[in-house]
Design an enzyme around this catalytic site. Structure first.
Site, PDB file in Angstrom:
ATOM      1  NE  ARG A 110      33.657  35.815  34.097  1.00  0.00           N
ATOM      2  CZ  ARG A 110      33.957  34.544  34.266  1.00  0.00           C
ATOM      3  NH1 ARG A 110      35.162  34.191  34.668  1.00  0.00           N
ATOM      4  NH2 ARG A 110      33.069  33.592  34.027  1.00  0.00           N
TER       5      ARG A 110
ATOM      6  CE  LYS B 264      49.627  48.302  45.929  1.00  0.00           C
ATOM      7  NZ  LYS B 264      48.356  49.026  45.769  1.00  0.00           N
TER       8      LYS B 264
ATOM      9  CG  HIS C 169      51.661  53.605  40.514  1.00  0.00           C
ATOM     10  ND1 HIS C 169      50.946  52.930  41.459  1.00  0.00           N
ATOM     11  CD2 HIS C 169      51.339  54.919  40.691  1.00  0.00           C
ATOM     12  CE1 HIS C 169      50.225  53.786  42.171  1.00  0.00           C
ATOM     13  NE2 HIS C 169      50.448  55.000  41.724  1.00  0.00           N
TER      14      HIS C 169
ATOM     15  CE  LYS D 235      53.064  58.256  41.988  1.00  0.00           C
ATOM     16  NZ  LYS D 235      51.895  58.973  41.553  1.00  0.00           N
TER      17      LYS D 235
ATOM     18  CD  GLU E 234      45.450  57.669  47.962  1.00  0.00           C
ATOM     19  OE1 GLU E 234      45.130  57.639  46.769  1.00  0.00           O
ATOM     20  OE2 GLU E 234      45.401  56.673  48.694  1.00  0.00           O
TER      21      GLU E 234
ATOM     22  CG  ASP F 150      45.797  50.166  48.899  1.00  0.00           C
ATOM     23  OD1 ASP F 150      45.967  49.462  47.882  1.00  0.00           O
ATOM     24  OD2 ASP F 150      45.310  51.319  48.858  1.00  0.00           O
TER      25      ASP F 150
ATOM     26  CG  HIS G 206      52.606  52.816  46.573  1.00  0.00           C
ATOM     27  ND1 HIS G 206      52.981  52.101  45.475  1.00  0.00           N
ATOM     28  CD2 HIS G 206      51.250  52.868  46.528  1.00  0.00           C
ATOM     29  CE1 HIS G 206      51.905  51.746  44.776  1.00  0.00           C
ATOM     30  NE2 HIS G 206      50.846  52.190  45.404  1.00  0.00           N
TER      31      HIS G 206
ATOM     32  CE  LYS H 268      42.485  54.552  49.485  1.00  0.00           C
ATOM     33  NZ  LYS H 268      43.223  55.000  48.308  1.00  0.00           N
TER      34      LYS H 268
HETATM   35  C1  BG6 Z   1      47.326  52.356  44.591  1.00  0.00           C
HETATM   36  C2  BG6 Z   1      46.410  52.078  45.756  1.00  0.00           C
HETATM   37  O1  BG6 Z   1      48.385  51.448  44.576  1.00  0.00           O
HETATM   38  O2  BG6 Z   1      47.847  53.683  44.700  1.00  0.00           O
HETATM   39  C3  BG6 Z   1      45.291  53.096  45.806  1.00  0.00           C
HETATM   40  O3  BG6 Z   1      45.861  50.776  45.623  1.00  0.00           O
HETATM   41  C4  BG6 Z   1      45.843  54.510  45.814  1.00  0.00           C
HETATM   42  O4  BG6 Z   1      44.471  52.895  46.961  1.00  0.00           O
HETATM   43  C5  BG6 Z   1      46.849  54.699  44.668  1.00  0.00           C
HETATM   44  O5  BG6 Z   1      44.763  55.422  45.676  1.00  0.00           O
HETATM   45  C6  BG6 Z   1      47.555  56.031  44.806  1.00  0.00           C
HETATM   46  O6  BG6 Z   1      48.327  56.269  43.651  1.00  0.00           O
HETATM   47  P1  BG6 Z   1      48.668  57.762  43.194  1.00  0.00           P
HETATM   48  O7  BG6 Z   1      49.634  57.600  42.094  1.00  0.00           O
HETATM   49  O8  BG6 Z   1      47.386  58.389  42.797  1.00  0.00           O
HETATM   50  O9  BG6 Z   1      49.240  58.436  44.415  1.00  0.00           O
END
Ligand code: BG6
Length: 502
Positions: free
Chosen positions: A51, A154, A184, A188, A222, A241, A246, A353
């Protein structure tokens, strides 16, 4: 599956949301690393869109500043090697606000500036609610050709219905064989290694079922909080999330049947069967199988941190964040894969978290011996395969050995055998986005989710959300720096099992 673009040199990548956080922290650094490794020759141009009113120089400065901030603070390193300058020479910027469709003509002019029209990959790294309209704009401006690709970040919707809307809108413009849905975690190394570990070793395959496996645990812990995304996270929560994507992707790689071939569709056919075999949650089963939590203040690594509702960024002008009082920042689930291989094996999943520390691991716990031959052995030891995804990547097989020494008795001691292919970290490690971007450039969809996988995952997570909403399953407070609400420990304990603490 490899599509037509593969053999085309000189393709262009357009990152929609190019000046956003993901692009600056992950995508552009990953592309730069690929360039350094000599793996980006097929891409002659990377155009970031956004933007903001930015000149090309402003954008390149921003890319450099953020690279130095997030990835490598040593400026001399990128100045000396020459790769950075070479990489930036491919990067450009196009102002493209969602509500100014005329700007798509400018994008078109940039893409065709060299006189020919290269195959384009559109990486949508922006608000998913815009994915449909962006694709429509690409189509109406003749910017979407048969050989072009689209990459979707996502979250793909926030339930099955909104996911279907996105899928339908994108499918009007891009074929499934050109649509790359990113998770993602699939990039890994250790997650990919599940395929080789399971399907190239005659040793493990016969053990990989309810005959010998007692339970499976997947933990993604996390230590960070909402990390500047309070408003998004407040509306989303841990289940949507992290679990919907994941954790379920990891689960499907652990539980899938051997594919007939090692191609994208054969693998994804097997993964989707696992997701479809997950027993849907019901209002009368949800209380026993799901624990929701929300972090309160506490300490992580001896530093005090505030609670979830005290975080900044919720957008409430009066500072009242009660609208998110029922958002879970932690969830633990006992799931069941209802098929021949896994019937009777609980899959315990948990993520949250502000937990004690950052680590992700998969634990395959095997059944115990029928009885013990050894004196003083309570026979409470279970062999475990512990697959650590982060912070380190390794695989350890927990076994019992003889305690060394001359004592006449056979005393037992636990030994973790290291099965890592690279225990010393000698090989060059890479970021998950490097792997995934390289696969996109090469047109390999193996590590990307097919639409039916994402939909099956939503179907199951929706069953949990509907059930917890119906019975009013609230969030339990847990102190930052703990491993979630105490009640989450009871989830496996009720079955006489316990979480493996990594
Ligand atoms: C993301 C989430 O997809 O993955 C985040 O939206 C999260 O909330 C993150 O922190 C964690 O990814 P990684 O690779 O750091 O474990």
């Amino acid at each position: 599956m490899t599509s037509q673009i593969e053999n085309n040199l000189n393709s262009t990548i357009v990152i929609v949301g190019g000046n956003g956080d993901l692009s600056l922290r992950k995508l552009l650094p990953a592309l730069y690393n690929l360039q350094k490794r000599g793996l980006l020759d097929k891409v002659n141009r990377v155009i970031g869109t956004g933007r903001a009113e930015l000149s090309q120089k402003d954008f390149l400065d921003l890319v450099t500043t953020k690279y130095l901030e997030f990835v490598c603070s040593d400026k001399s390193k990128i100045q000396q090697c020459g790769h950075w300058t070479k990489f930036l020479s491919k990067v450009d910027y196009c102002r493209l606000p969602a509500d100014e469709p005329a700007q798509y003509d400018l994008l078109k002019a940039m893409i065709t500036a060299d006189g020919n029209r290269p195959p384009v990959t559109y990486y949508l790294s922006t608000v998913p609610a815009l994915y449909g309209s962006i694709c429509q704009q690409l189509k109406s401006h003749d910017l979407a050709e048969d050989s072009d690709r689209v990459v979707l970040e996502k979250p793909l919707g926030n339930n099955l219905e909104t996911c279907n809307e996105i899928h339908a809108a994108v499918a009007e413009v891009f074929d499934e064989s050109n649509t790359f849905r990113i998770d993602h975690y699939l990039g890994k190394e250790t997650v990919q290694n599940l395929l080789t570990l399971r399907f190239s070793n005659a040793l493990f395959n016969p053990l990989w079922s309810n005959r010998y496996i007692d339970n499976v645990q997947i933990t993604v812990a996390e230590s960070i909080g909402v990390a500047g995304r309070a408003d998004f996270y407040g509306k989303t929560g841990a289940l949507r999330d992290m679990v919907q994507n994941h954790l379920l992707q990891i689960l499907s790689m652990v539980a899938m049947e051997p594919p007939a071939k090692l191609n994208a569709d054969a693998i994804r056919n097997e993964k989707v069967k696992v997701l479809e075999a997950l027993t849907p949650m019901k209002p009368d089963t949800v209380r026993d199988n799901v624990i929701r939590g929300q972090y309160t203040e506490g300490a992580i690594d001896a530093e005090s941190v505030i609670g979830f509702l005290e975080e900044d960024g919720y957008g409430a002008s009066d500072g009242n964040n009660d609208q998110y009082a029922n958002t879970e920042t932690f969830v633990a689930i006992k799931a069941e894969v209802h098929n021949w291989r896994w019937s009777g094996v609980p899959f315990y999943l948990r993520t949250g978290k502000r937990l004690k520390k950052r680590y992700s691991e998969i634990v395959i716990e095997f059944k115990r011996q029928p009885f013990s031959l050894f004196e003083d052995d309570p026979n409470d030891f279970a062999n475990k395969m512990v697959i650590t995804i982060q912070p380190d990547e390794n695989i350890r097989l927990h076994t019992l050995h003889k305690k060394p020494g001359l004592s006449g008795k056979l005393k037992l001691q636990p030994v973790a055998l290291d099965l890592s292919s690279d225990p010393l970290g000698a090989n060059d490690s890479y970021d998950a986005y490097e792997r995934l971007l390289l696969d996109i450039v090469n047109g390999d969809q193996t590590l990307f989710m097919r639409s039916d996988e994402v939909e099956a995952a939503w179907r199951w997570t929706d069953s949990i959300i509907h059930s917890w909403t119906e019975v009013g399953l609230g969030v339990m407070p847990y102190s930052s720096g703990s491993m979630g609400p105490n009640k989450s420990l009871a989830l496996p304990e009720r079955d006489n099992k316990s979480w493996h603490e990594g």
